[in-house]
Design a protein around this motif. Structure first.
Motif, PDB file in Angstrom:
ATOM      1  N   SER A  96      -1.214   9.407   8.035  1.00 15.06           N
ATOM      2  CA  SER A  96      -2.294   8.603   8.623  1.00 15.06           C
ATOM      3  C   SER A  96      -1.790   7.675   9.729  1.00 15.06           C
ATOM      4  O   SER A  96      -0.602   7.340   9.790  1.00 15.06           O
ATOM      5  N   GLN A 124      -1.611  12.583   2.545  1.00 16.47           N
ATOM      6  CA  GLN A 124      -2.581  12.108   3.537  1.00 16.47           C
ATOM      7  C   GLN A 124      -2.175  10.751   4.087  1.00 16.47           C
ATOM      8  O   GLN A 124      -2.234  10.495   5.283  1.00 16.47           O
ATOM      9  N   ALA A 125      -1.726   9.869   3.177  1.00 20.09           N
ATOM     10  CA  ALA A 125      -1.330   8.520   3.585  1.00 20.09           C
ATOM     11  C   ALA A 125      -0.174   8.588   4.572  1.00 20.09           C
ATOM     12  O   ALA A 125      -0.187   7.908   5.614  1.00 20.09           O
ATOM     13  N   ARG A 131      -3.758  15.072  -7.561  1.00 19.51           N
ATOM     14  CA  ARG A 131      -4.568  14.244  -6.654  1.00 19.51           C
ATOM     15  C   ARG A 131      -3.717  13.169  -5.993  1.00 19.51           C
ATOM     16  O   ARG A 131      -3.857  12.895  -4.797  1.00 19.51           O
ATOM     17  N   ALA A 132      -2.838  12.551  -6.786  1.00 21.36           N
ATOM     18  CA  ALA A 132      -1.979  11.496  -6.238  1.00 21.36           C
ATOM     19  C   ALA A 132      -1.057  12.069  -5.161  1.00 21.36           C
ATOM     20  O   ALA A 132      -0.776  11.417  -4.151  1.00 21.36           O
ATOM     21  N   HIS A 133      -0.598  13.304  -5.381  1.00 24.66           N
ATOM     22  CA  HIS A 133       0.274  13.952  -4.405  1.00 24.66           C
ATOM     23  C   HIS A 133      -0.467  14.147  -3.077  1.00 24.66           C
ATOM     24  O   HIS A 133       0.058  13.818  -2.008  1.00 24.66           O
ATOM     25  N   SER A 134      -1.690  14.658  -3.151  1.00 26.27           N
ATOM     26  CA  SER A 134      -2.493  14.860  -1.939  1.00 26.27           C
ATOM     27  C   SER A 134      -2.737  13.539  -1.234  1.00 26.27           C
ATOM     28  O   SER A 134      -2.616  13.438  -0.007  1.00 26.27           O
ATOM     29  N   THR A 135      -3.082  12.530  -2.022  1.00 22.60           N
ATOM     30  CA  THR A 135      -3.355  11.215  -1.440  1.00 22.60           C
ATOM     31  C   THR A 135      -2.116  10.685  -0.718  1.00 22.60           C
ATOM     32  O   THR A 135      -2.217  10.125   0.373  1.00 22.60           O
ATOM     33  N   ALA A 136      -0.945  10.876  -1.329  1.00 24.30           N
ATOM     34  CA  ALA A 136       0.294  10.378  -0.734  1.00 24.30           C
ATOM     35  C   ALA A 136       0.579  11.113   0.577  1.00 24.30           C
ATOM     36  O   ALA A 136       0.955  10.492   1.587  1.00 24.30           O
ATOM     37  N   GLU A 183       2.166   9.385  -7.940  1.00 20.36           N
ATOM     38  CA  GLU A 183       2.482  10.750  -8.350  1.00 20.36           C
ATOM     39  C   GLU A 183       3.605  10.743  -9.382  1.00 20.36           C
ATOM     40  O   GLU A 183       3.512  11.377 -10.431  1.00 20.36           O
ATOM     41  N   TRP A 239       0.832  -1.200   0.000  1.00 21.89           N
ATOM     42  CA  TRP A 239       0.000   0.000   0.000  1.00 21.89           C
ATOM     43  C   TRP A 239       0.874   1.261   0.000  1.00 21.89           C
ATOM     44  O   TRP A 239       0.655   2.194  -0.774  1.00 21.89           O
ATOM     45  N   THR A 271       1.021   3.726  -3.185  1.00 25.72           N
ATOM     46  CA  THR A 271       0.504   5.087  -3.022  1.00 25.72           C
ATOM     47  C   THR A 271       1.552   6.125  -3.397  1.00 25.72           C
ATOM     48  O   THR A 271       1.259   7.122  -4.060  1.00 25.72           O
TER      49      THR A 271
END
Lengths: 346, 346
Positions: free
Chosen positions: B175, B171-172, B164-169, B99, B91, B95
């Motif tokens: 977490s 956030q991940a 979007r991938a950058h933001s997701t990364a 990006e 994961w 993730t």
């Protein structure tokens, strides 16, 4: 004598003279007249059948050979007579070739669309006359909307071009200009007009010169690149604003013509049974190069049709690139065939 | 011990045990933690610089190696612990990879558009953060309208995906799920949880099994076709109604993963200095295969954008076909690299 295979190691091989040339020209002229008669009998009219197509092909075949021999061996022939016939023969074979070229181009592009759609191969279309319609709807069932529309567009455009070429060819064959050509070829069939005082009577140096022109042109080709698979050169400029056909194809088209001159020059000396398989393979690669180059241009041209759907344009883009890769593959095949070829006596 | 090159001919080479594995895992876990610290210090925030990109790359690199070793050598490790960590590492690296993948895909497609336009190579774009705009207008001056519009469309779509991938990364990485992974990796850096009563303590058979899984998968690939240049297989289905990516690419992607597992399994035994150049070349060919496959799919996807101009769709079609030929070229390169590879001891 003309059709006899002369062993290059044979000491008499170097003595081929005007007789061999005259024999070859007489045979080709006779073949031209036979094909012409057949073409008239089978009616080159609209919807002409297979025999008519074969006759037209035989006419072009002998016209090309006569024209090539007049060129390669011109010092042995009456110059004024030769110079007046050659451009006329080129006009005949060029005019007759167009109809076939459009038909073959459409066939190639439709086959490619089916291949690119992962569909089963297109069933053999019987060579339709100008009255032949587009392929059956069933042929298109497995295509995407874009591929089907692209196929229909190409079909319309190339069928129209072929129909026009057919009419033009029929008009040409009925013209007084053509009758003058046929009359001259009839002279050739009985009495080849050799130069009154030929400065050269030996064929071999002239054939060798034809071979040298070929070798020089091949040496100028980018063969090192072509021999490197997937060099991606043929699609460079694939999206350039320059008009097609690609200027990079020119030298290859030129070599194709010179290779044909070389092949026919050898036929005069050795007969066509002695055709070198490697020369044939190289020639086939260049034919495929020319066909793919022109098919790619036709796809690009069709994409400029106003008001087509984006899906149609997309399919034509894929098709264009596919055919440009065929161009690249043909260069690779030519490079391989040429590499194998050893220098041989002409 | 782990980083030491063991000669396969060395009689002690066959005795690599849990110690070598533990050493390797400790080193990779330490590297993971170092990269994570660096990533936090350089701020993975929007517009993060080169250091941040390098840190993310190092994180992925060690996560892949830890995950691969847990898989290949799992009989030596605590099974419950291993099974809980592996999917979490996948994961993390998946993730973080997105990006970079979108950025590289855009770069590849824009370079191809320039190449296809016969333009000079695109000037190196500095790796822009998510705030980085489309390429300068001057870059596009030499493109046709269709190519320029296709480039702008791809730029919009892939830049959005990358942002979007950058933001997701980010956030991940912030977490609690990621913190749990980092804690487990910290355990690994100090004390590798070996199986209490390991039924196997020898690494070589497990590495050999990884190699065998690779060899079997390669044997199922159509290598005979791939080794034949210009086989035109990669573009079959190029216009098919099936959704991309092409199903024919799957087995190659699978081999890419198995090759990586094999390479990391060898690293545990021999250290990364012992990497086989042919394995590296084969791996690079498969990376290029994956990149071109995904770039081709992105071009096809962009062509489905509603209301695009036919010229844009045409350029995207050419681009799609170009990338599918890159796919074919990569398979050819893999076949050549693999053919050279001799069977070697793992």
């Amino acid at each position: 004598m003309a059709q006899q295979h002369l062993d290059p190691a044979d000491p008499t091989a170097g003595t081929a003279t005007g007789d061999a040339l005259a024999g070859y020209l007489r045979a080709q002229a006779t073949e031209f007249l036979r094909a012409l008669r057949l073409h008239r009998e089978t009616g080159g009219a609209a919807g002409g059948g297979e025999e008519s197509v074969d006759a037209a092909s035989a006419l072009r075949r002998s016209a090309r050979r006569i024209s090539a021999s007049l060129h390669t061996y011109r010092p042995l022939l009456d110059p004024a007579w030769t110079e007046s016939l050659r451009p006329e023969l080129a006009w005949v074979s060029g005019t007759l070739a167009l109809e076939h070229a459009y038909e073959a181009r459409l066939e190639r592009l439709l086959q490619a669309l089916h291949r690119l759609s992962g569909a089963a191969a297109l069933p053999d279309r019987t060579p339709a006359g100008p009255g032949g319609g587009p392929p059956a709807a069933a042929d298109r069932a497995s295509l995407t909307v874009g591929a089907a529309k692209a196929g229909a567009l190409l079909d319309r455009q190339l069928t129209l071009a072929r129909t026009r070429a057919h009419s033009t060819a029929l008009q040409a064959l009925g013209s007084s200009r053509f009758h003058a050509v046929a009359d001259k070829v009839a002279v050739l069939a009985s009495e080849v007009p050799l130069a009154p005082a030929a400065p050269v009577t030996e064929l071999h140096p002239l054939a060798a010169a034809a071979r040298e022109r070929l070798t020089d042109a091949v040496a100028a080709l980018p063969l090192l690149t072509a021999g490197h698979p997937y060099n991606a050169q043929a699609l460079v400029h694939g999206l350039s604003p320059d008009p097609s056909p690609h200027p990079q194809d020119g030298p290859w088209h030129q070599v194709r013509l010179l290779l044909r001159l070389h092949r026919y020059a050898r036929e005069v000396l050795h007969g066509d049974a002695a055709a070198d398989v490697r020369i044939l393979a190289a020639g086939q690669a260049l034919d495929r190069h020319r066909d793919a180059s022109e098919a790619a241009a036709a796809a690009a041209q069709a994409a400029r049709t106003p008001r087509i759907a984006p899906a149609t344009a997309y399919a034509l883009g894929v098709l264009h690139a596919d055919q440009r890769h065929e161009v690249e593959a043909s260069r690779f095949a030519f490079q391989r065939a040429w590499q194998k070829e050893t220098v041989e006596a002409v």
